[in-house]
Structure formats: structure tokens, C-alpha cells
Design a protein around this motif. Structure first.
Motif, short mmCIF file in Angstrom:
data_model
loop_
_atom_site.label_atom_id
_atom_site.label_comp_id
_atom_site.label_asym_id
_atom_site.label_seq_id
_atom_site.Cartn_x
_atom_site.Cartn_y
_atom_site.Cartn_z
N ASP A 392 1.01 3.82 -5.32
CA ASP A 392 0.32 3.19 -6.45
C ASP A 392 1.25 3.11 -7.66
OD1 ASP A 392 -2.19 2.31 -5.67
OD2 ASP A 392 -3.10 4.30 -5.91
N ALA A 393 1.96 4.20 -7.92
CA ALA A 393 2.87 4.23 -9.07
C ALA A 393 3.98 3.19 -8.92
CB ALA A 393 3.48 5.62 -9.22
N VAL A 394 4.55 3.08 -7.71
CA VAL A 394 5.62 2.12 -7.49
C VAL A 394 5.10 0.69 -7.59
CG1 VAL A 394 7.29 1.25 -5.80
CG2 VAL A 394 7.00 3.71 -6.12
N ALA A 395 3.93 0.41 -7.01
CA ALA A 395 3.36 -0.94 -7.08
C ALA A 395 3.13 -1.34 -8.53
CB ALA A 395 2.06 -1.00 -6.29
N ASP A 396 2.63 -0.42 -9.35
CA ASP A 396 2.44 -0.73 -10.77
C ASP A 396 3.76 -1.03 -11.47
OD1 ASP A 396 -0.32 -0.44 -10.64
OD2 ASP A 396 -0.28 1.68 -11.24
N LEU A 397 4.79 -0.28 -11.14
CA LEU A 397 6.11 -0.51 -11.74
C LEU A 397 6.67 -1.88 -11.33
CD1 LEU A 397 7.64 3.05 -11.23
CD2 LEU A 397 7.17 1.96 -13.45
N LEU A 398 6.49 -2.26 -10.07
CA LEU A 398 6.98 -3.57 -9.62
C LEU A 398 6.24 -4.69 -10.33
CD1 LEU A 398 7.27 -2.98 -5.75
CD2 LEU A 398 9.09 -2.87 -7.45
N VAL A 503 7.06 -6.39 8.30
CA VAL A 503 6.68 -4.98 8.39
C VAL A 503 5.27 -4.87 8.96
CG1 VAL A 503 6.41 -2.82 7.12
CG2 VAL A 503 8.09 -4.52 6.35
N THR A 504 5.16 -4.09 10.03
CA THR A 504 3.84 -3.81 10.59
C THR A 504 3.40 -2.40 10.21
OG1 THR A 504 4.72 -2.93 12.66
CG2 THR A 504 4.32 -5.32 12.56
N ARG A 505 2.09 -2.21 10.26
CA ARG A 505 1.55 -0.89 9.95
C ARG A 505 2.07 0.15 10.95
NH1 ARG A 505 -4.77 -0.32 8.56
NH2 ARG A 505 -4.64 1.56 7.29
N GLU A 506 2.26 -0.27 12.21
CA GLU A 506 2.69 0.67 13.24
C GLU A 506 4.15 1.08 13.04
OE1 GLU A 506 -0.74 -1.53 14.15
OE2 GLU A 506 1.28 -2.35 13.85
N ALA A 507 5.00 0.15 12.64
CA ALA A 507 6.43 0.43 12.55
C ALA A 507 6.77 1.30 11.34
CB ALA A 507 7.21 -0.88 12.48
N ASN A 508 6.11 1.05 10.19
CA ASN A 508 6.43 1.80 8.98
C ASN A 508 5.18 1.86 8.11
OD1 ASN A 508 7.47 2.90 6.60
ND2 ASN A 508 9.43 1.86 6.82
N PRO A 509 4.26 2.78 8.39
CA PRO A 509 2.98 2.81 7.68
C PRO A 509 3.11 2.92 6.17
CG PRO A 509 2.94 4.29 9.57
CD PRO A 509 4.35 3.84 9.41
N ALA A 510 4.02 3.75 5.69
CA ALA A 510 4.13 3.97 4.24
C ALA A 510 4.66 2.73 3.53
CB ALA A 510 5.03 5.17 3.96
N TYR A 511 5.65 2.07 4.12
CA TYR A 511 6.22 0.87 3.49
C TYR A 511 5.23 -0.29 3.56
CZ TYR A 511 10.06 -2.33 2.17
OH TYR A 511 10.87 -3.23 1.53
N TRP A 512 4.55 -0.42 4.70
CA TRP A 512 3.50 -1.44 4.83
C TRP A 512 2.43 -1.23 3.76
CZ3 TRP A 512 -1.74 -0.98 5.80
CH2 TRP A 512 -2.41 -2.14 6.20
N ASP A 513 2.04 0.02 3.56
CA ASP A 513 1.01 0.34 2.56
C ASP A 513 1.47 -0.03 1.15
OD1 ASP A 513 -1.49 1.94 1.68
OD2 ASP A 513 0.14 2.92 0.59
N LEU A 514 2.75 0.24 0.84
CA LEU A 514 3.27 -0.11 -0.49
C LEU A 514 3.20 -1.62 -0.72
CD1 LEU A 514 4.81 0.31 -3.13
CD2 LEU A 514 6.94 0.37 -1.80
#
Length: 572
Positions: A392-398, A503-514
Motif C-alpha cells: 500500500d505504501a509503495v503504491a501510494d508513492l508511485l 506477472v501472474t499471481r502464482e508466479a510472484n504473489p507479492a509483486y502481482w499484489d503491488l
């Protein structure tokens, strides 16, 4: 079975298939902080073994990529080598290759290489060597999931074990080579010679020629490409092999012929012509290979296929039904290819698992991150925060227009940042290109950035009628109108092509979420992504490397693990 694969040529790397079948890999340049490190990857080997609580003597197969070891060269060594190839030293060296002396030299190199691994504690009976292009082919075939229906496997590079290209059929977990081309005819080597002639580092800066090519006038590119084509002749029987035309020297020594072609040509026309020639050579190779075998499903590997624009041309051929290019398919992945071959040899090809993710390197704990950051905090250089939710913090900064370094999860293997060691930004604003270049990258003005996008948005952004998967930034696509609009900073500004990481949720969940959180705020399902490193250095490896980038560049923000690190005002 424990298998350790090694590529000890330029951009050395090691890969471990553990007893449970899991794959880990690391390039030696990362822990050593020497880009394209060329020598035995001892630090990478040590990390892989220690992660499994193994000693060298515990390794059941030490799989070495390539029968002919290449003398280690650094940047200046490659420049000197290419400088000499156009003169008398190069011609003498080439003449000696055709004498009995070459066998003596090769045997001595092989002995000294073997002795070096024995001195590290590896058992002599564990050591196996596999041919260079066989390793490339193994990554392409075993790396993809289709094993029963035939797959056309093509390798192309500058050189390896005296070849520059092979064509094989993969089926039923086995590879059968059908055609091969001697390295003296290598247009991959020609590309390297041109890189040197343009004042850049061969075996490192070839991508800059590819990046400049779209800016050249089509007529200038065509003129140069036609003259380059005249240097080569395709096999008269229609097979996917070629040779130099009569009177044309070995491509390692082709500089004088190129100087005649390039005389009074603009630099952009030269770069555009070399790129066009390369694309057309690869397309002809593929068309001939498909005709010769009847197989339209392709798997590709070898350093020439790092050229994403050429891959796009191949992908768009009518003859190609499906395409897989092994991610980061230069010599670094031959460590994985050698391990694949050893596993197939000992356990059968069905035991080799296709690649599911390229996050194959280390992951750092919160304690390790803080241990690396604390000295800088104590000096008042940084401020460390722990937001309730880092994404959330990174998305707000972007959204606010900031450029953020991201260090999260396992380190990606290969030449591309796949989001875990990345510099990320809002892709809608082209001004961010200048900002990042001035901050950190010092890139040539014509070089584009790339985009990471969630799979749910890729269909809106990319023109992909064949439905080719693109998770590794090894392919490029035309952008649809929506992609060209919202990814302005993450596409090539001239031809509006995109080198995506889908990016898929399966391959990199945290990056997909960001990216999804950024999408919820902006409606844009992608972000600009470039590698987290200073110009001339490898991708960051440990948290201390990320802190070094922050403190020695214009970057002010670093998301690392669950922490948000800001450069302190006086440090900024």
C-alpha cells in the motif's frame, strides 16, 4: 540425486538440482559485484551447497557446460580480443587453430579446468562435461512443459564448442540433433564485432545496437543489411545451415570487410542494418528448420535470442505456431542446461521439471536486512520505517510520482529484473525516463525501459494473437492503443513495442499484489520496471548492495522486505 551445474565462461553461474528436485541458481557476478564475471563461480557454488547443508564431496554429479573452456576475460580483455582479431595477431591465432598444436592446447586447458574443481573438493568420478549447444538446447526443451508432441529446438549464439547454431527435435523427453553450423560462420560473432567497432563492449553492449535500430531510416538499414547478407550463403539443399561466401574471412576476423561496408554510413544506419540483417537471418533459419522437420512448435536458446526484437519477428512468422524462448538464454543459463542433461542422463528426461519461476536466488530475512541497514541508520544516512502494509505504501508513492527501489523475495536469475530487484515507477509519465536516467541508470538516451503488467491486463495492452506467454522479458510485442497510452514510459518510444513481464499471481504473489494495488488507484495494470543497480554494476544481491545504490544515486526511496527506507535529508 544432487546435481550441480556449472557455466564457467563469461557471466559464470551455478545451478543446483537438489535431492527433492528443486532448482536454485545464482550468477557469480552478483555476490562478487563484477558484471559478467568470467571464471569458476565459487561463491555461487558455495551459496548453493550451504543452502542444502552440502559439501563438494556430497555432489553426485558436477555437470560442466562446454567441452572447451574459454580463457577468462574481463571487459578490457574482450575489447583487446576483438581489437586484435582484425589484425595480424588474430590471423595468426586463427591459423594455429588448424594445426595439431590446437589439440595439445585444448587438452591442457581441459586438464587444468578439471584439476581446479578437484582442488575445490569435488570427486573425480562426479565430473561430467556436456557440449555447449547441447546445454542451450536442453534449457529450451526441458524448460518448457510440452514433451510428448515434437518441439523444434533451435540454438544460436556467437560460439560454443566450435558451433554457432544447432537445430534439434525434442520429443518424448529426448533431444535429437539434426543440423549444426560451424562457428566460423557466426552472425552472432559478427554482431559482437560491430558492437566493438561502434565503441562499445562486446559480449555486453549488443542490446544498445538493438535499441538504436528503430531510429534508423529504413532505407539506410536496408542498404547495410543487403551488403551483410552478401557475406553469407544458405545451403543449396534448403537445410537450416549457412556458410560464409567465398573470400569472406572467419567472422571473428571480419572487421576489415565490415569497415568497407560501413564506410560513409551513418552510425544509426549501421546499427539498424545489423539488426535488420540479424532478424532476417534468424527468420530464414526458422523457416528452413520448419520446412525440414515439419514441426511448428519452437523452443529457442542461445545468446542471439536475447535479442527481443528478433524474437518478435520469429514469433510473428506464419510458420510458427507456438514459441518458447528460455529466459535469459545466454551462457549463464548453460549451468541449468548442464544440470538438466545430467538429470536426464541419470534419471530419465521425465524427471526434469519445466521452469515455473525464475526467482532462483537468495531471499533475505528481516534480521539480515536490518543487520545490513543498521550501520547506515546509525550514521544518520537513512530513515527506516515499517508501514502497516508495504505494498500500500509503495503504491501510494508511485501514484504520487515517486521512483522507488524494490528489494523483495527471492533474487531473480539472469539478465532481466523481474520485479524483485527493481526500480519501479508510474509508466504513464515519459518524464520518468529522464528522472531515472539522471538518478541511477546513466543509460544511452535511445534505450527504452520495460513494463511489468498483471496477466489480467496484458490482453488489453499487448497485440498477441497467438497467445504467446511472456513472463520473462525475453519477447517484445506491438502495443494495443490502451497499452501505448498508459505505458508510455515503459515501451520503446519510437516503434511503440513493449518488452513485457506478464506477472501472474502464482508466479510472484507479492509483486502481482503491488501492481493490482496500483491498478486499483489508477486503472493502470502495469508499472515501469528496470533493474536495481548502478550503471556498470550487476543487479543488487544482498541488502547492503541495495543500500549502496540508494546512497550513491539520486534514488530517495527503497522498499526492502517489509521496510520502507528513505534517504535522510543530509544524505540526500
Amino acid at each position: 540425486m544432487t546435481i550441480l551445474g556449472i557455466s564457467d565462461s563469461h557471466n559464470a553461474a551455478a545451478a543446483l538440482i537438489a535431492a527433492d528436485g528443486s532448482l536454485s541458481a545464482l550468477q557469480e557476478e552478483r555476490p562478487r559485484r563484477i558484471k559478467n564475471y568470467h571464471e569458476i563461480p565459487t561463491q555461487a557454488m558455495d551459496w548453493l551447497l550451504s543452502r542444502q547443508n552440502l559439501r563438494p564431496a556430497d555432489v553426485e554429479v558436477l555437470a560442466l557446460a562446454g567441452h572447451l573452456p574459454i580463457p577468462p576475460l574481463d571487459r578490457m580483455g574482450w575489447i583487446r580480443l576483438f581489437r586484435e582479431t582484425g589484425g595480424w595477431k588474430g590471423r595468426v591465432r586463427e591459423a594455429l587453430r588448424h594445426t595439431p598444436l590446437v589439440n595439445v592446447v585444448r587438452a591442457d586447458k581441459q586438464r587444468r579446468r578439471r584439476d581446479a574443481y578437484l582442488a575445490l573438493g569435488y570427486r573425480p568420478e562426479a565430473i561430467r562435461t556436456f557440449e555447449h549447444h547441447e546445454c542451450h538446447a536442453a534449457t529450451a526443451y526441458f524448460g518448457q512443459a510440452e514433451r510428448e508432441a515434437p518441439v523444434l529446438v533451435i540454438t544460436v549464439d556467437g560460439s560454443g564448442d566450435s558451433l554457432c547454431s544447432t537445430v534439434s527435435i525434442g520429443s518424448g523427453n529426448r533431444l535429437e540433433r539434426r543440423f549444426a553450423t560451424d562457428w566460423s560462420h557466426s552472425f552472432g560473432t559478427l554482431y559482437g564485432v560491430v558492437t566493438y567497432m561502434q565503441g562499445m563492449v562486446p559480449n555486453e553492449h549488443e542490446y544498445k545496437i538493438m535499441g538504436m535500430a528503430p531510429y534508423a531510416s529504413p532505407s539506410a538499414s536496408r542498404r547495410v543489411a543487403d551488403q551483410l547478407h552478401a557475406l553469407f550463403i544458405w545451403a543449396e539443399d534448403g537445410s537450416p545451415t549457412w556458410r560464409r561466401a567465398p573470400g569472406v574471412p572467419h567472422t571473428m576476423h571480419i572487421q576489415p570487410a565490415l569497415e568497407r561496408i560501413f564506410f560513409e554510413q551513418r552510425f544509426d544506419g549501421i546499427m539498424g542494418g545489423v539488426q535488420l540483417f540479424t532478424e532476417e537471418m534468424l527468420c530464414e533459419l526458422v523457416r528452413r528448420a520448419v520446412r525440414a522437420t515439419g514441426v511448428r512448435r519452437l523452443a529457442l536458446a542461445g545468446g542471439v535470442f536475447m535479442n527481443v526484437k528478433a524474437n518478435k519477428r520469429v514469433m510473428e512468422l506464419d510458420e510458427v505456431e507456438q514459441l518458447f524462448v528460455y529466459p535469459s538464454c545466454g551462457d549463464e543459463t548453460n549451468a541449468i542446461g548442464a544440470a538438466y542433461l545430467a538429470q536426464a542422463e541419470r534419471m530419465g528426461g521425465a524427471a526434469v521439471a519445466p521452469i515455473r519461476s525464475f526467482y532462483l536466488g537468495p531471499e533475505w530475512s528481516e534480521e539480515e536486512i536490518l543487520a545490513d541497514l543498521s550501520p547506515h541508520e546509525a550514521k544518520g544516512e537513512i530513515v527506516i520505517e515499517r508501514p502497516a502494509e508495504i505494498n500500500d505504501a509503495v503504491a501510494d508513492l508511485l501514484v504520487a510520482g515517486n521512483v522507488v527501489g524494490r528489494f523483495a523475495g527471492r533474487e531473480e536469475f539472469g539478465a532481466r529484473s523481474l520485479g524483485n530487484r527493481a526500480i519501479i515507477a508510474d509508466p504513464r509519465n515519459p518524464e520518468v525516463i529522464r528522472i531515472i536516467n539522471e538518478m541511477v541508470k546513466s543509460r544511452d538516451f535511445w534505450m527504452p525501459f520495460a513494463s511489468s503488467m498483471v496477466a489480467e491486463a496484458a490482453g488489453d495492452y499487448l497485440v498477441n494473437p497467438k497467445g504467446i506467454e511472456a513472463p520473462y522479458m525475453i519477447l517484445s510485442f506491438d502495443t494495443a492503443p490502451a497499452g501505448a497510452e498508459v505505458l508510455k514510459a515503459g515501451i520503446h518510444p519510437y516503434d511503440r513495442t513493449c518488452r513485457p513481464q506478464v506477472v501472474t499471481r502464482e508466479a510472484n504473489p507479492a509483486y502481482w499484489d503491488l501492481i493490482q494495488r496500483f491498478r486499483a488507484r489508477t486503472g493502470v495494470g502495469g508499472i515501469l520496471n528496470t533493474s536495481l543497480n548502478l550503471h556498470g554494476l550487476p543487479l543488487v544481491h544482498r541488502p547492503a548492495d541495495a543500500a549502496h545504490v540508494l546512497l550513491n544515486s539520486g534514488l530517495d526511496l527503497l522498499a526492502i522486505g517489509p521496510f520502507l527506507v528513505r534517504k535522510a535529508p543530509k544524505a540526500a
